[in-house]
Scaffold this motif. Structure first.
Motif, short mmCIF file in Angstrom:
data_model
loop_
_atom_site.label_atom_id
_atom_site.label_comp_id
_atom_site.label_asym_id
_atom_site.label_seq_id
_atom_site.Cartn_x
_atom_site.Cartn_y
_atom_site.Cartn_z
N SER A 135 -18.82 -21.86 18.05
CA SER A 135 -19.58 -23.00 17.52
C SER A 135 -20.73 -22.42 16.70
CB SER A 135 -20.11 -23.87 18.67
OG SER A 135 -19.05 -24.51 19.35
N LEU A 136 -20.62 -22.55 15.40
CA LEU A 136 -21.60 -21.95 14.48
C LEU A 136 -22.56 -23.01 13.98
CD1 LEU A 136 -19.07 -19.91 12.27
CD2 LEU A 136 -20.51 -18.98 14.10
N ALA B 73 -21.66 -17.06 18.69
CA ALA B 73 -21.46 -15.75 18.04
C ALA B 73 -22.65 -14.84 18.31
CB ALA B 73 -21.27 -15.95 16.53
N PRO B 74 -22.48 -13.53 18.17
CA PRO B 74 -23.59 -12.60 18.42
C PRO B 74 -24.79 -12.92 17.52
CG PRO B 74 -21.51 -11.41 18.16
CD PRO B 74 -21.23 -12.84 17.81
N THR B 75 -25.98 -12.77 18.09
CA THR B 75 -27.21 -13.06 17.36
C THR B 75 -27.62 -11.88 16.50
OG1 THR B 75 -27.93 -14.44 19.20
CG2 THR B 75 -29.60 -13.83 17.60
N GLU B 76 -27.99 -12.16 15.26
CA GLU B 76 -28.45 -11.12 14.33
C GLU B 76 -29.81 -11.51 13.77
OE1 GLU B 76 -27.09 -8.33 13.92
OE2 GLU B 76 -24.96 -8.51 14.37
N ILE C 217 -27.25 -14.02 6.36
CA ILE C 217 -26.59 -14.79 7.42
C ILE C 217 -27.02 -16.26 7.43
CG2 ILE C 217 -26.32 -12.74 8.84
CD1 ILE C 217 -28.54 -13.88 10.66
N GLY C 218 -27.97 -16.63 6.55
CA GLY C 218 -28.37 -18.03 6.47
C GLY C 218 -29.53 -18.36 7.39
N LEU C 219 -30.29 -19.40 6.99
CA LEU C 219 -31.48 -19.81 7.73
C LEU C 219 -31.54 -21.33 7.87
CD1 LEU C 219 -34.08 -17.61 5.80
CD2 LEU C 219 -33.30 -17.18 8.13
N HIS C 220 -32.14 -21.77 8.96
CA HIS C 220 -32.44 -23.19 9.15
C HIS C 220 -33.50 -23.60 8.14
CE1 HIS C 220 -34.77 -26.35 11.56
NE2 HIS C 220 -33.68 -26.94 11.16
N ASP C 221 -33.35 -24.76 7.50
CA ASP C 221 -34.19 -25.08 6.35
C ASP C 221 -35.68 -25.15 6.67
OD1 ASP C 221 -34.07 -27.49 7.75
OD2 ASP C 221 -33.16 -28.65 6.13
N SER C 222 -36.06 -25.69 7.83
CA SER C 222 -37.49 -25.79 8.16
C SER C 222 -38.14 -24.41 8.27
CB SER C 222 -37.70 -26.56 9.46
OG SER C 222 -37.33 -27.90 9.31
N SER C 223 -37.42 -23.46 8.85
CA SER C 223 -37.95 -22.10 8.96
C SER C 223 -37.96 -21.40 7.61
CB SER C 223 -37.12 -21.30 9.97
OG SER C 223 -37.19 -21.88 11.25
N VAL D 277 -21.76 -14.96 13.07
CA VAL D 277 -23.06 -14.58 13.64
C VAL D 277 -23.82 -15.83 14.05
CG1 VAL D 277 -23.27 -12.45 12.29
CG2 VAL D 277 -24.27 -14.57 11.42
N SER D 278 -24.82 -15.63 14.91
CA SER D 278 -25.82 -16.66 15.21
C SER D 278 -27.16 -16.17 14.70
CB SER D 278 -25.90 -16.92 16.71
OG SER D 278 -24.70 -17.49 17.20
N ASP D 279 -28.06 -17.11 14.43
CA ASP D 279 -29.35 -16.78 13.84
C ASP D 279 -30.44 -17.47 14.63
OD1 ASP D 279 -31.62 -16.89 11.82
OD2 ASP D 279 -30.83 -18.93 11.65
#
Length: 466
Positions: A156-157, A206-209, A228-234, A172-174
């Motif tokens: 689940s990404l 997925a493994p956190t990076e 690996i991409g970012l959440h927009d607020s951050s 990956v997870s972030d």
């Protein structure tokens, strides 16, 4: 000679965009698209993940084919609190459920009763109780409602990492997604919460990076760096973090007005959680204390009401200039209309003040609009004040719609006379943040000093162009 650029794919709820940034972080190309929502198996509206997947691939191929640009790196920013569940072959096995999808009350009660009760759980995970907006609860729901489907899920990404996977092929997870009101992260222990292990959910994550990680991927015959991409607020906070070393608070205004303080690392209190405080996670793994106010939505609804009552256009408020004398008269008059102000200033402050006011008591649209902004700013003072405690912040930046509103800005400056208050303007801050987060990997130039345009407001109700 080709211009070296970083491509950023920016997925909003409404607009999907692709930007090319040059080494000075100027936008040299922009593409955008919109497509209709679909519905999930319950008939609830949701993002069409098939259309989204096609758009990402087609848009990227279009810009890769351009002769004038050398795309050195690619990164991603998207809205959060949304999961794409992929099977062994990497294709989605479920809809991309909307974070506003209703959540079963009995299942929610079962969850919080099992894991220590609402008060302690929300404090540890910095996650107010938000149903499907706590994205970990979606996986929990699948376990108990659709275990046979859960068994088919490889990972689940979160949406930024799914879009990243489409380009890099990496699962990956972030931390900026995991650490954002998901119910997954235990801020006390800086690790996944125990429930993730006890429910055997960890294997689906997925493994956190690190947020600034890149992988090298051969795309169209050339090696390119892929983030690996970012959440927009951050991501939207990053231009400020790289531009200012002195402590600050950022009020990011839109539908929600989110006050972000990257320099306040104190644990959330029960009272703060009641006032809709939460924590976001920076890409460097440090928490950002935040508070939310539904002020943009309130402004939208009440300006429609004003337009109807005074027979004006819905955007007539844009013509209203700040009138200090009118504000003083409104404050002196203390129009109450029988409103229970004490109740409205207590948590969870989801209700606006102005909606209870009788519009026939106002002499003009302009007077009523000044009262609307006065009411909004009074709640904003409480909301922002929650993240200012125990931090040595002397600067406040306001970006988004209210940063362009002179009444709001002047009232805010008057409310915080010991702080420097700036209206801040950053072109596409979310996308820019995603490019900046991998700066050291792709960019040979120093960071430019002019990423952010500032307009200073002082408590004497004037502004000075910076």
């Amino acid at each position: 000679m080709k211009v070296p650029v970083c491509a950023v794919i920016d997925i909003g709820k409404t607009n999907k965009k692709l930007f090319l940034f040059d080494e000075n972080y100027k936008i040299v190309l922009e593409k955008s698209g919109q497509f209709p929502e679909t519905t999930d198996e319950d008939g609830d509206p949701c993002e069409d993940v098939a259309l989204l997947t096609s758009w990402v691939d087609e848009s990227l191929q279009e810009v890769l084919a351009l002769e004038e640009y050398d795309i050195k790196a690619i990164n991603f920013s998207t809205y959060g609190a949304s999961l794409v569940h992929v099977g062994e072959d990497g294709t989605p096995v479920l809809p991309l459920y909307n974070y506003l999808k209703p959540y079963p009350e009995l299942l929610k009660k079962q969850f919080y009763d099992t894991y220590g009760g609402e008060q302690e759980f929300t404090r540890r995970t910095a996650s107010p109780i938000l149903g499907s907006l706590n994205s970990g609860m979606i996986i929990y729901r699948l376990k108990y409602e659709k275990p046979e489907v859960l068994a088919k899920i490889k990972y689940s990404l979160h949406l930024p990492q799914y879009v990243g996977y489409l380009v890099s092929g990496q699962y990956v997870s972030d931390i900026t997604s995991i650490g954002c009101h998901t119910n997954l992260w235990d801020f006390d222990n800086n690790a996944y919460h125990d429930w993730v292990h006890q429910e055997n959910i960890l294997e689906k994550l997925a493994p956190t990076e690190p947020g600034d990680k890149v992988v090298t991927k051969s795309i169209n015959g050339q090696n390119r760096l892929v983030g690996i991409g970012l959440h927009d607020s951050s991501s939207a906070l990053i231009p400020y973090l790289v531009s200012f070393l002195e402590p600050f608070v950022l009020i990011s205004t839109g539908t929600w007005c989110i006050s972000l303080n990257p320099f306040n690392h104190t644990p959330l209190t029960d009272e703060e959680l009641q006032y809709d405080c939460l924590c976001y996670m920076q890409y460097n793994g440090k928490p950002v204390k935040a508070s939310r106010l539904f002020a943009g939505y309130e402004h939208e609804q009440q300006t429609k009401r004003l337009a109807s009552h005074f027979n004006k256009d819905t955007d007539h408020y844009k013509t209203v200039t700040y009138d200090a004398r009118m504000i003083n008269e409104l404050k002196a008059g203390k129009k109450t209309d029988g409103i229970d102000f004490e109740h409205l200033s207590k948590p969870p402050m989801t209700e606006g003040l102005f909606g209870q006011r009788d519009l026939t008591g106002f002499e003009s649209y302009e007077q009523a609009y000044h009262q609307l902004i006065l009411d909004i700013v009074n709640q904003q003072i409480i909301s922002t004040g929650l993240v200012l405690t125990e931090s040595n912040v002397k600067r406040m930046f306001v970006d988004g719609g209210f940063g362009k509103n002179p009444i709001y800005m002047n009232l805010l400056a008057a409310a915080f006379p010991n702080m420097e208050i700036f209206a801040a303007s950053v072109a596409q801050a979310t996308s820019l943040g995603a490019a900046l987060s991998i700066h050291r990997h792709w960019n040979t130039q120093a960071l430019p000093p002019d990423l952010i345009d500032l307009r200073f407001y002082n408590s004497g109700s004037t502004y000075i162009q910076q």
